[in-house]
Design an enzyme around this catalytic site. Structure first.
Site, PDB file in Angstrom:
ATOM      1  N   GLU A  52      -0.450  -9.543   4.523  1.00 61.04           N
ATOM      2  CA  GLU A  52      -1.628  -8.735   4.221  1.00 61.04           C
ATOM      3  C   GLU A  52      -1.988  -8.746   2.733  1.00 61.04           C
ATOM      4  O   GLU A  52      -3.156  -8.726   2.375  1.00 61.04           O
ATOM      5  CB  GLU A  52      -1.321  -7.292   4.638  1.00 61.04           C
ATOM      6  CG  GLU A  52      -2.465  -6.519   5.199  1.00 61.04           C
ATOM      7  CD  GLU A  52      -1.953  -5.261   5.880  1.00 61.04           C
ATOM      8  OE1 GLU A  52      -2.015  -4.201   5.244  1.00 61.04           O
ATOM      9  OE2 GLU A  52      -1.492  -5.342   7.032  1.00 61.04           O
ATOM     10  N   ASP A  53      -0.972  -8.752   1.880  1.00 60.69           N
ATOM     11  CA  ASP A  53      -1.194  -8.453   0.463  1.00 60.69           C
ATOM     12  C   ASP A  53      -0.965  -9.614  -0.498  1.00 60.69           C
ATOM     13  O   ASP A  53      -1.236  -9.478  -1.692  1.00 60.69           O
ATOM     14  CB  ASP A  53      -0.266  -7.305   0.024  1.00 60.69           C
ATOM     15  CG  ASP A  53      -0.573  -6.004   0.748  1.00 60.69           C
ATOM     16  OD1 ASP A  53      -1.647  -5.884   1.351  1.00 60.69           O
ATOM     17  OD2 ASP A  53       0.279  -5.096   0.699  1.00 60.69           O
TER      18      ASP A  53
END
Length: 164
Positions: free
Chosen positions: A58-59
């Site tokens: 996600e990051d």
């Protein structure tokens, strides 16, 4: 695998300059806390490794294929279950959270247990540092906990007490 996952997560989050929102600490303190919570209820090495890696898709720039190559399909698939599926173009926050909740509801017990550990860690931070946002956040987490029925019962009870 667990130590390699800790090193990998530390490097991946550091490479994008990610820090904890309220404290400015290196971001990896959060995945480490999540992994410790998972380990405290007897999580497998694959679960603990996935907890350490739960935010990398996600990051950071890390891909599923890289995770699968480095840590195997069991860990990579757990991380995939822990990655939000919603995108900004899917609609407002409420709509996106509903999509992510459906994804979490379908997740296997191991992924749901890690998700609850993540919720416990994030809730501690948000309640301590952002009481204004905490009201909305806690309501979202109450709804999420309703669908995490396969998670470890000890963590589930702890999270339910925490969110009220």
């Amino acid at each position: 695998t667990v130590e390699r996952a800790r090193i990998f997560a530390t490097a991946a989050h550091a490479a994008v300059g990610q820090t904890r929102k309220y404290t400015g600490e290196p971001y990896v303190v959060h995945p480490i806390e999540v992994s410790e919570i998972v380990a405290s209820v007897g999580g497998t090495d694959a679960m603990v490794a996935a907890a350490l890696l739960h935010d990398v898709l996600e990051d950071t720039g890390v891909t599923f294929d890289v995770l699968e190559t480095e840590f195997g399909s069991e860990v990579a698939e757990l991380v995939l279950w822990l990655t939000d599926v919603s995108k900004p173009e899917d609609g407002n926050r409420s709509t996106r959270k509903a999509l992510d909740r459906q994804h979490s509801a379908a997740a296997p017990a191991e992924a749901q247990t890690i998700k609850v550990a993540d919720l416990i860690s994030n809730t501690r931070s948000i309640v301590a540092h952002d009481p204004g946002f905490a009201k909305l956040y806690l309501e979202e987490k109450r709804m999420l906990l309703e669908v995490l029925t396969k998670a470890d019962p000890t963590l589930l009870n702890q999270a339910k007490e925490q969110v009220g």
